[in-house]
Write an enzyme that holds these catalytic residues in place. Structure first.
Site, PDB file in Angstrom:
ATOM      1  N   LYS A  22       0.857  -1.208   0.000  1.00  0.00           N
ATOM      2  CA  LYS A  22       0.000   0.000   0.000  1.00  0.00           C
ATOM      3  C   LYS A  22       0.885   1.248   0.000  1.00  0.00           C
ATOM      4  O   LYS A  22       0.659   2.187  -0.757  1.00  0.00           O
ATOM      5  CB  LYS A  22      -0.881   0.016   1.231  1.00  0.00           C
ATOM      6  CG  LYS A  22      -1.563   1.363   1.507  1.00  0.00           C
ATOM      7  CD  LYS A  22      -2.462   1.334   2.701  1.00  0.00           C
ATOM      8  CE  LYS A  22      -1.789   1.625   4.000  1.00  0.00           C
ATOM      9  NZ  LYS A  22      -1.450   3.024   4.266  1.00  0.00           N
ATOM     10  N   ASN A  23       1.912   1.252   0.859  1.00  0.00           N
ATOM     11  CA  ASN A  23       2.713   2.471   1.033  1.00  0.00           C
ATOM     12  C   ASN A  23       3.744   2.682  -0.065  1.00  0.00           C
ATOM     13  O   ASN A  23       4.464   3.672  -0.044  1.00  0.00           O
ATOM     14  CB  ASN A  23       3.354   2.479   2.416  1.00  0.00           C
ATOM     15  CG  ASN A  23       2.294   2.611   3.505  1.00  0.00           C
ATOM     16  OD1 ASN A  23       1.141   2.934   3.227  1.00  0.00           O
ATOM     17  ND2 ASN A  23       2.663   2.305   4.731  1.00  0.00           N
ATOM     18  N   ARG A  93      -5.136  10.653   3.723  1.00  0.00           N
ATOM     19  CA  ARG A  93      -4.063  11.625   3.922  1.00  0.00           C
ATOM     20  C   ARG A  93      -3.018  11.541   2.808  1.00  0.00           C
ATOM     21  O   ARG A  93      -2.428  12.525   2.415  1.00  0.00           O
ATOM     22  CB  ARG A  93      -3.357  11.385   5.247  1.00  0.00           C
ATOM     23  CG  ARG A  93      -4.182  11.471   6.467  1.00  0.00           C
ATOM     24  CD  ARG A  93      -3.303  11.422   7.672  1.00  0.00           C
ATOM     25  NE  ARG A  93      -2.366  12.534   7.666  1.00  0.00           N
ATOM     26  CZ  ARG A  93      -1.164  12.505   7.141  1.00  0.00           C
ATOM     27  NH1 ARG A  93      -0.733  11.420   6.554  1.00  0.00           N
ATOM     28  NH2 ARG A  93      -0.388  13.553   7.160  1.00  0.00           N
ATOM     29  N   CYS A 117      -4.991  12.177  12.178  1.00  0.00           N
ATOM     30  CA  CYS A 117      -5.781  10.958  12.334  1.00  0.00           C
ATOM     31  C   CYS A 117      -5.564  10.479  13.763  1.00  0.00           C
ATOM     32  O   CYS A 117      -4.931  11.148  14.575  1.00  0.00           O
ATOM     33  CB  CYS A 117      -5.329   9.910  11.314  1.00  0.00           C
ATOM     34  SG  CYS A 117      -3.679   9.316  11.647  1.00  0.00           S
ATOM     35  N   ARG A 122      -0.026  14.426  12.354  1.00  0.00           N
ATOM     36  CA  ARG A 122       0.427  14.203  10.972  1.00  0.00           C
ATOM     37  C   ARG A 122       0.692  15.533  10.249  1.00  0.00           C
ATOM     38  O   ARG A 122       0.088  15.847   9.242  1.00  0.00           O
ATOM     39  CB  ARG A 122      -0.599  13.368  10.201  1.00  0.00           C
ATOM     40  CG  ARG A 122      -1.111  12.130  10.897  1.00  0.00           C
ATOM     41  CD  ARG A 122      -0.075  11.046  11.139  1.00  0.00           C
ATOM     42  NE  ARG A 122       0.430  10.419   9.945  1.00  0.00           N
ATOM     43  CZ  ARG A 122      -0.120   9.383   9.329  1.00  0.00           C
ATOM     44  NH1 ARG A 122      -1.220   8.879   9.809  1.00  0.00           N
ATOM     45  NH2 ARG A 122       0.410   8.853   8.252  1.00  0.00           N
ATOM     46  N   PRO A 123       1.561  16.372  10.800  1.00  0.00           N
ATOM     47  CA  PRO A 123       1.844  17.669  10.164  1.00  0.00           C
ATOM     48  C   PRO A 123       2.510  17.493   8.787  1.00  0.00           C
ATOM     49  O   PRO A 123       2.994  16.403   8.471  1.00  0.00           O
ATOM     50  CB  PRO A 123       2.809  18.339  11.137  1.00  0.00           C
ATOM     51  CG  PRO A 123       3.446  17.228  11.862  1.00  0.00           C
ATOM     52  CD  PRO A 123       2.416  16.145  11.970  1.00  0.00           C
ATOM     53  N   ILE A 124       2.530  18.558   7.990  1.00  0.00           N
ATOM     54  CA  ILE A 124       3.152  18.506   6.653  1.00  0.00           C
ATOM     55  C   ILE A 124       4.220  19.589   6.507  1.00  0.00           C
ATOM     56  O   ILE A 124       4.619  19.944   5.391  1.00  0.00           O
ATOM     57  CB  ILE A 124       2.085  18.694   5.535  1.00  0.00           C
ATOM     58  CG1 ILE A 124       1.259  19.951   5.806  1.00  0.00           C
ATOM     59  CG2 ILE A 124       1.210  17.454   5.410  1.00  0.00           C
ATOM     60  CD1 ILE A 124       0.446  20.427   4.637  1.00  0.00           C
ATOM     61  N   ASP A 125       4.694  20.100   7.648  1.00  0.00           N
ATOM     62  CA  ASP A 125       5.659  21.210   7.591  1.00  0.00           C
ATOM     63  C   ASP A 125       6.916  20.865   6.797  1.00  0.00           C
ATOM     64  O   ASP A 125       7.474  21.723   6.091  1.00  0.00           O
ATOM     65  CB  ASP A 125       6.031  21.647   9.013  1.00  0.00           C
ATOM     66  CG  ASP A 125       6.583  20.491   9.842  1.00  0.00           C
ATOM     67  OD1 ASP A 125       5.889  19.463   9.960  1.00  0.00           O
ATOM     68  OD2 ASP A 125       7.717  20.594  10.329  1.00  0.00           O
ATOM     69  N   LEU A 126       7.357  19.615   6.857  1.00  0.00           N
ATOM     70  CA  LEU A 126       8.588  19.249   6.137  1.00  0.00           C
ATOM     71  C   LEU A 126       8.347  19.181   4.624  1.00  0.00           C
ATOM     72  O   LEU A 126       9.231  19.514   3.825  1.00  0.00           O
ATOM     73  CB  LEU A 126       9.144  17.930   6.670  1.00  0.00           C
ATOM     74  CG  LEU A 126       9.563  17.970   8.141  1.00  0.00           C
ATOM     75  CD1 LEU A 126       9.988  16.598   8.622  1.00  0.00           C
ATOM     76  CD2 LEU A 126      10.683  18.990   8.367  1.00  0.00           C
ATOM     77  N   ASP A 308       4.500   0.524  11.960  1.00  0.00           N
ATOM     78  CA  ASP A 308       3.245  -0.061  11.469  1.00  0.00           C
ATOM     79  C   ASP A 308       3.038  -1.483  11.967  1.00  0.00           C
ATOM     80  O   ASP A 308       1.935  -2.014  11.872  1.00  0.00           O
ATOM     81  CB  ASP A 308       3.208  -0.046   9.933  1.00  0.00           C
ATOM     82  CG  ASP A 308       3.128   1.370   9.413  1.00  0.00           C
ATOM     83  OD1 ASP A 308       3.382   1.574   8.211  1.00  0.00           O
ATOM     84  OD2 ASP A 308       2.834   2.278  10.207  1.00  0.00           O
ATOM     85  N   VAL A 330       7.850   6.998  16.711  1.00  0.00           N
ATOM     86  CA  VAL A 330       7.564   7.654  15.431  1.00  0.00           C
ATOM     87  C   VAL A 330       6.298   8.507  15.486  1.00  0.00           C
ATOM     88  O   VAL A 330       6.284   9.653  15.029  1.00  0.00           O
ATOM     89  CB  VAL A 330       7.456   6.610  14.289  1.00  0.00           C
ATOM     90  CG1 VAL A 330       7.078   7.265  12.969  1.00  0.00           C
ATOM     91  CG2 VAL A 330       8.769   5.847  14.149  1.00  0.00           C
ATOM     92  N   ARG A 400      -8.699  -0.575   4.305  1.00  0.00           N
ATOM     93  CA  ARG A 400      -7.900   0.422   3.585  1.00  0.00           C
ATOM     94  C   ARG A 400      -6.559  -0.163   3.183  1.00  0.00           C
ATOM     95  O   ARG A 400      -6.012   0.169   2.134  1.00  0.00           O
ATOM     96  CB  ARG A 400      -7.627   1.632   4.486  1.00  0.00           C
ATOM     97  CG  ARG A 400      -8.806   2.511   4.762  1.00  0.00           C
ATOM     98  CD  ARG A 400      -8.379   3.717   5.541  1.00  0.00           C
ATOM     99  NE  ARG A 400      -7.213   4.325   4.907  1.00  0.00           N
ATOM    100  CZ  ARG A 400      -6.426   5.211   5.512  1.00  0.00           C
ATOM    101  NH1 ARG A 400      -6.669   5.570   6.754  1.00  0.00           N
ATOM    102  NH2 ARG A 400      -5.403   5.740   4.893  1.00  0.00           N
TER     103      ARG A 400
END
Ligand code: EPZ
Length: 421
Positions: A22-23, A93, A117, A122-126, A308, A330, A400
């Protein structure tokens, strides 16, 4: 709402085939935006998240067709939109991974904020730090992120990731492949899914070096062309079935696994006394050779122990002799499954990002809730050894990320079925 009913099962026996990861498939599908051409991706897993990514790519004007079983053709020549709307992004996401390729290909991208979630903010700053470093203007407006490249296109740069974020590494890599000059991602994520994406990009004519290490160099090129690629096997799905064999003290042959991708899982299972043999046609796992004992786990970015697999491994640790410690480094909130396992008779105490598991517990079936897809899988394997019936709700999480979850488990002798209300 649909539920899974899991009954106490005999030790699992038999063989299971692992699907495409999936990933890996989600960033690969996003990367197919880059060439004005046709890409073909094989071993595409049948997952809800794949269906959502298909919807997103179609909404951008790409033409998708299933040309054979698990083979997806993506024609990106008709790209006619650079906006990924809320309705689609809120479903998954990972939709945010279309931002890098859209920005590289069209010079603009507008994607709704992916939000958090249950496992974390789950920030997206990077991700945004990377786009800015490549010269893009980044504006946050009405809960959308809007990025615009300079008139002459993105410009290669050096980007340090404060955390080796998988998604940020992938998004920046895809943004940089058409930039002017070279880009260096320092402290990059090293996951196998990053290597799979780099291999696909290079097949398209990109020049990505160092994927799988903590420094990746991307030399920008003028244009990319279509390519064909096969998705790597899902190392997390493989680990889940290996743990199902271990917790039920069964014997299972797991096909389509890359042994190097699951080294930490193999090592930790062996520490507990589980037999894991690497053969030409898969990983043979036997949980019935000797009394199984406890171990300690600390999740880390790859090649460390994968976050995971933390919850399925914890379910297994509740059944072995001795106490174990699990440290989650993590994500900030990835112990939601602990309360559910304790409702099944486990004895797990949380102290910050540490969980102390008292082993050798006889689990009892209970009504439990899947709080994320891996927690859902953890509850299912716990249900295989719990007395009576375990009823798992919110199972859309599990669907999912696990293809044919019920069929694969039933094929190993598990008493599990899905009921629709
Ligand atoms: C990917 O998520 C996976 N999802 C996750 O799998 C996996 O758990 C995670 O990598 C870690 O291995 C997909 O690939 C679709 P990250 P991602 O960015 O990319 C922080 C599953 O169960 N961070 O590596 O979102 C973040 O808060 C899912 O299949 C920032 O601070 O993970 C987290 O603490 C769950 N700023 C840490 O990094 C950023 O800009 C790891 O996140 C980005 C991330």
């Amino acid at each position: 709402m649909a539920k899974f009913l899991v009954q106490k099962s005999d030790p699992l026996h038999g063989e299971v085939n692992i699907s495409g990861a999936k990933n890996a498939v989600l960033p690969l599908m996003a990367a197919a935006i880059l060439p004005e051409d046709v890409c073909t991706i094989s071993d595409v897993p049948e997952l809800r998240d794949v269906r959502v990514m298909k919807e997103i790519l179609s909404s951008l004007g790409l033409r998708l067709s299933e040309i054979d079983k698990n083979v997806l053709e993506i024609d990106a020549s008709g790209l006619n939109n650079y906006i990924a709307n809320y309705e689609l992004v809120r479903k998954m996401r990972a939709s945010f991974l279309v931002m890098g390729p859209l920005l590289a290909r069209t010079g603009k991208a507008r994607v709704h904020l992916p939000g958090g979630c249950t496992i974390g903010a789950r920030p997206i700053d990077l991700h945004l730090k990377g786009f800015k470093a490549l010269g893009a203007e980044v504006v946050l407006k009405d809960n959308y992120v809007e990025t615009t490249a300079p008139a002459g296109g993105l410009i290669g740069n050096s980007i340090y990731l404060d955390f080796p974020s998988v998604g940020a590494t992938e998004n920046i890599m895809m943004a940089a492949v058409l930039a002017k000059g070279s880009t260096y991602i320092i402290n990059a994520a090293e996951e196998p899914e990053i290597v799979d994406l780099a291999n696909f990009l290079n097949k398209m004519g990109a020049r990505v070096k160092g994927a799988g290490t903590d420094q990746i160099k991307i030399e920008g090129v003028e244009k990319l062309h279509g390519a064909s690629h096969t998705v790597i096997p899902d190392r997390i799905e493989a680990g889940t079935y290996m743990l199902a064999a271990a917790i039920t003290r069964g014997e299972v042959l797991v096909h389509n696994v890359v042994p190097d991708h699951i080294r930490p899982i193999t090592a930790k299972l062996r520490e507990c006394g589980v037999d894991v043999e690497i053969g030409d046609d898969g990983m043979f796992v036997a949980g019935d050779r000797r009394e199984l004992t406890s171990t300690d786990i600390k999740t880390l970015p790859y090649p460390g122990f994968p976050t995971d697999i933390q919850s399925p491994f914890m379910a297994f640790l509740t059944t072995v002799k001795g106490s174990s410690t699990v440290i989650e480094t993590v994500f900030e909130n990835r112990f939601m499954h602990v309360a559910e396992l304790n409702r099944m008779g486990a004895n797990i105490k949380i102290d910050g990002n540490r969980a102390k598991i008292q082993g050798a517990k006889k689990l009892e079936g209970a009504q439990v809730i899947a709080t994320d897809l891996r927690a859902g899988a953890a509850l299912a394997i716990a249900g295989l050894v719990a007395e009576g019936t375990t009823e798992i709700s919110e199972i859309y999480h599990i669907e999912r990320g696990y293809a044919h979850f019920i069929e694969k488990f039933r094929g190993l002798g598990a008493n599990i079925l899905k009921i629709d209300d």
